[in-house]
Design an enzyme around this catalytic site. Structure first.
Site, PDB file in Angstrom:
ATOM      1  N   TYR A 292      -1.213  -0.818  10.418  1.00  0.00           N
ATOM      2  CA  TYR A 292      -1.416  -1.138   8.999  1.00  0.00           C
ATOM      3  C   TYR A 292      -0.228  -0.611   8.182  1.00  0.00           C
ATOM      4  O   TYR A 292       0.362  -1.333   7.373  1.00  0.00           O
ATOM      5  CB  TYR A 292      -2.728  -0.515   8.506  1.00  0.00           C
ATOM      6  CG  TYR A 292      -3.004  -0.768   7.038  1.00  0.00           C
ATOM      7  CD1 TYR A 292      -3.530  -1.982   6.610  1.00  0.00           C
ATOM      8  CD2 TYR A 292      -2.737   0.211   6.078  1.00  0.00           C
ATOM      9  CE1 TYR A 292      -3.784  -2.217   5.263  1.00  0.00           C
ATOM     10  CE2 TYR A 292      -2.990  -0.013   4.739  1.00  0.00           C
ATOM     11  CZ  TYR A 292      -3.512  -1.233   4.322  1.00  0.00           C
ATOM     12  OH  TYR A 292      -3.754  -1.462   2.986  1.00  0.00           O
TER      13      TYR A 292
ATOM     14  N   SER B 118       0.872  -1.190   0.000  1.00  0.00           N
ATOM     15  CA  SER B 118       0.000   0.000   0.000  1.00  0.00           C
ATOM     16  C   SER B 118       0.899   1.228   0.000  1.00  0.00           C
ATOM     17  O   SER B 118       2.014   1.184   0.543  1.00  0.00           O
ATOM     18  CB  SER B 118      -0.861   0.011   1.260  1.00  0.00           C
ATOM     19  OG  SER B 118      -1.467   1.280   1.427  1.00  0.00           O
TER      20      SER B 118
HETATM   21  N1  LIG Z   1      -8.678  -1.182  -1.386  1.00  0.00           N
HETATM   22  C1  LIG Z   1      -7.722  -0.296  -1.151  1.00  0.00           C
HETATM   23  O1  LIG Z   1      -7.933   0.927  -1.193  1.00  0.00           O
HETATM   24  C2  LIG Z   1      -6.330  -0.792  -0.845  1.00  0.00           C
HETATM   25  C3  LIG Z   1      -5.297   0.175  -0.870  1.00  0.00           C
HETATM   26  C4  LIG Z   1      -4.000  -0.242  -0.593  1.00  0.00           C
HETATM   27  C5  LIG Z   1      -3.743  -1.573  -0.332  1.00  0.00           C
HETATM   28  N2  LIG Z   1      -4.766  -2.490  -0.308  1.00  0.00           N
HETATM   29  C6  LIG Z   1      -4.421  -3.890  -0.007  1.00  0.00           C
HETATM   30  O2  LIG Z   1      -4.949  -4.738  -0.998  1.00  0.00           O
HETATM   31  C7  LIG Z   1      -5.207  -6.021  -0.418  1.00  0.00           C
HETATM   32  C8  LIG Z   1      -6.622  -6.432  -0.767  1.00  0.00           C
HETATM   33  O3  LIG Z   1      -7.499  -5.471  -0.237  1.00  0.00           O
HETATM   34  P1  LIG Z   1      -8.981  -5.274  -0.780  1.00  0.00           P
HETATM   35  O4  LIG Z   1      -9.225  -3.825  -0.763  1.00  0.00           O
HETATM   36  O5  LIG Z   1      -9.190  -6.050  -2.019  1.00  0.00           O
HETATM   37  O6  LIG Z   1      -9.782  -5.931   0.442  1.00  0.00           O
HETATM   38  P2  LIG Z   1     -11.228  -6.622   0.494  1.00  0.00           P
HETATM   39  O7  LIG Z   1     -12.136  -6.079  -0.537  1.00  0.00           O
HETATM   40  O8  LIG Z   1     -11.625  -6.543   1.939  1.00  0.00           O
HETATM   41  O9  LIG Z   1     -10.922  -8.144   0.139  1.00  0.00           O
HETATM   42  C9  LIG Z   1     -10.078  -8.873   0.982  1.00  0.00           C
HETATM   43  C10 LIG Z   1     -10.035 -10.323   0.541  1.00  0.00           C
HETATM   44  O10 LIG Z   1      -9.110 -11.008   1.410  1.00  0.00           O
HETATM   45  C11 LIG Z   1      -9.812 -12.020   2.150  1.00  0.00           C
HETATM   46  N3  LIG Z   1      -9.251 -12.081   3.493  1.00  0.00           N
HETATM   47  C12 LIG Z   1      -9.220 -11.106   4.423  1.00  0.00           C
HETATM   48  N4  LIG Z   1      -8.622 -11.549   5.543  1.00  0.00           N
HETATM   49  C13 LIG Z   1      -8.258 -12.826   5.300  1.00  0.00           C
HETATM   50  C14 LIG Z   1      -7.620 -13.819   6.074  1.00  0.00           C
HETATM   51  N5  LIG Z   1      -7.246 -13.609   7.335  1.00  0.00           N
HETATM   52  N6  LIG Z   1      -7.389 -15.028   5.514  1.00  0.00           N
HETATM   53  C15 LIG Z   1      -7.795 -15.282   4.239  1.00  0.00           C
HETATM   54  N7  LIG Z   1      -8.406 -14.382   3.464  1.00  0.00           N
HETATM   55  C16 LIG Z   1      -8.648 -13.172   3.995  1.00  0.00           C
HETATM   56  C17 LIG Z   1     -11.285 -11.606   2.098  1.00  0.00           C
HETATM   57  O11 LIG Z   1     -12.184 -12.699   2.254  1.00  0.00           O
HETATM   58  P3  LIG Z   1     -12.752 -13.115   3.714  1.00  0.00           P
HETATM   59  O12 LIG Z   1     -13.083 -11.851   4.443  1.00  0.00           O
HETATM   60  O13 LIG Z   1     -13.928 -13.978   3.416  1.00  0.00           O
HETATM   61  O14 LIG Z   1     -11.649 -13.873   4.373  1.00  0.00           O
HETATM   62  C18 LIG Z   1     -11.364 -11.029   0.686  1.00  0.00           C
HETATM   63  O15 LIG Z   1     -11.431 -12.065  -0.274  1.00  0.00           O
HETATM   64  C19 LIG Z   1      -4.950  -5.873   1.081  1.00  0.00           C
HETATM   65  O16 LIG Z   1      -3.679  -6.381   1.387  1.00  0.00           O
HETATM   66  C20 LIG Z   1      -5.005  -4.377   1.306  1.00  0.00           C
HETATM   67  O17 LIG Z   1      -4.222  -3.977   2.413  1.00  0.00           O
HETATM   68  C21 LIG Z   1      -6.052  -2.113  -0.565  1.00  0.00           C
END
Ligand SMILES: NC(=O)c1ccc[n+]([C@@H]2O[C@H](COP(=O)([O-])OP(=O)(O)OC[C@H]3O[C@@H](n4cnc5c(N)ncnc54)[C@H](OP(=O)(O)O)[C@@H]3O)[C@@H](O)[C@H]2O)c1
Length: 334
Positions: free
Chosen positions: A169, A156
């Site tokens: 985080y 991130s």
């Molecule tokens: N969206 C943003 O703005 C953003 C910005 C910077 C970085 N990121 C990074 O991108 C990555 C994905 O984020 P996202 O925005 O796509 O999040 P999201 O929409 O919440 O999706 C997260 C995914 O990971 C799974 N997950 C969460 N905790 C888990 C665990 N303990 N074990 C196995 N699976 C798990 C969730 O399924 P379940 O809940 O069913 O387990 C879901 O499939 C993360 O590392 C986040 O820090 C996101």
């Protein structure tokens, strides 16, 4: 060069993941979901995992209907024994080798540093950092056996600059950025490349509730040269590229997918405009205690939109003094 690549037959393969297999954590929603579809669409066989069985099964059916080759396991990557189990499953499925590991699963909740409990700190670190570290350790022999392995960490921009996302985080993502570099150097001899992709605000379930707040969204837009949050598919395309043979000389890099946010410093023009807005604000009877004032400013013929805050205005006045005030005299605020 192009002709040489063409004649050697390498050109077609450089842009395909055909014959490769991949493990993507957290593939049922958001960025992970887009990564699964991107890799499978380029020909890879993909295994993914998440904690919620019903959602996983629904996704698997949808992917099957689309003709994508994806399987899945229920796994909470924050637990060591569950990480060991998922690697066992993948090893059996892919005959002891994998080409691609995408450490995507991550969580975030934000609060002031002094308010995090030991348990909250530990949950964020084990989900975001320890899981990625340990899965990379476990996957190392499988990646090495493949002959050309690639790890992509989803980091991130919060691991690069301070953003108010919550300090655990940010620290978990900064740690990811560092191991990206360490593993790149340590495992290059095994022909394993490691890179990190660092998104800024991207529309997913992780941040939808934040982006639904108009003033929060406006602040994100004002900091982003491309004037919008990102989409998951704009992150997954870079992840896929880093896994392709075409990216075979790229390792140890942390690449931001952020609409230009991380290179957008507070320009002198914006500082001057902030000052003008603040002077206007005071002139209209505003006071120091008002948190923010959003205005359009015509600054030396160019329209600039700013959100002036108390803090920013105080900084402008402290740094710029009279010189800045006289320079901004031709500003018109409307
Ligand atoms: N969206 C943003 O703005 C953003 C910005 C910077 C970085 N990121 C990074 O991108 C990555 C994905 O984020 P996202 O925005 O796509 O999040 P999201 O929409 O919440 O999706 C997260 C995914 O990971 C799974 N997950 C969460 N905790 C888990 C665990 N303990 N074990 C196995 N699976 C798990 C969730 O399924 P379940 O809940 O069913 O387990 C879901 O499939 C993360 O590392 C986040 O820090 C996101």
């Amino acid at each position: 060069m192009a002709a040489k690549l063409e004649s050697s037959g390498r050109n077609a393969n450089r842009w395909s993941l055909s014959g490769m297999n991949a493990l993507v954590t957290g593939g049922t929603r958001g960025i992970g979901h887009a990564v699964v579809e991107e890799l499978a669409g380029l020909g890879a066989v993909v295994h993914t995992c998440s904690r919620t069985e019903t959602e996983l099964n629904k996704c698997l059916l949808e992917w099957e209907a689309k003709g994508l080759r994806v399987s899945g396991s229920v796994c909470d990557v924050s637990f060591r024994h569950q990480r060991e189990k998922v690697i066992e499953v993948v090893s059996a499925l892919f005959n002891g080798k994998i080409n691609i590991l995408v450490n995507n699963a991550g969580i975030s909740f934000r609060k002031p540093t002094v308010e995090y409990t030991a348990e909250e700190f530990s949950t964020i670190m084990s989900t975001n950092f320890e899981s990625a570290y340990h899965l990379s350790q476990l996957a190392h022999p499988l990646l090495k056996t493949s002959g050309a392995g690639s790890i992509v960490f989803i980091s991130s921009v919060a691991g690069v600059v301070s953003l108010g996302t919550g300090s655990p985080y940010a620290a978990s993502k900064a740690a990811i950025n560092q191991i990206t570099k360490n593993l790149a150097c340590e495992w290059a001899k095994d022909n394993i490349r490691t890179n990190a992709v660092a998104p800024w605000y991207t529309r997913t379930t992780l941040v939808d509730h934040l982006l639904a707040d108009k003033s929060f969204l406006d602040e994100i837009i004002s900091r982003t040269p491309l004037r919008r949050p990102g989409e998951a598919e704009e992150v997954s395309s870079l992840v896929a590229f880093l896994c392709l043979p075409a990216a075979s000389y790229i390792t140890g890099q942390v690449i931001c997918v952020d609409g230009g946010m991380s290179v957008n410093v507070l320009s002198i023009k914006r500082v001057l405009a902030l000052n003008a807005v603040f002077c206007w604000h005071l002139g209209r009877g505003g006071n120091w205690n008002e948190k923010r004032s959003r205005r359009r400013v015509l600054l030396r013929g160019e329209r600039v939109e700013v959100i002036a805050t108390q803090m920013a205005a105080a900084a402008v006045i402290a740094c710029g003094g009279q010189a800045i005030i006289s320079w901004t005299a031709p500003c018109r605020v409307n």
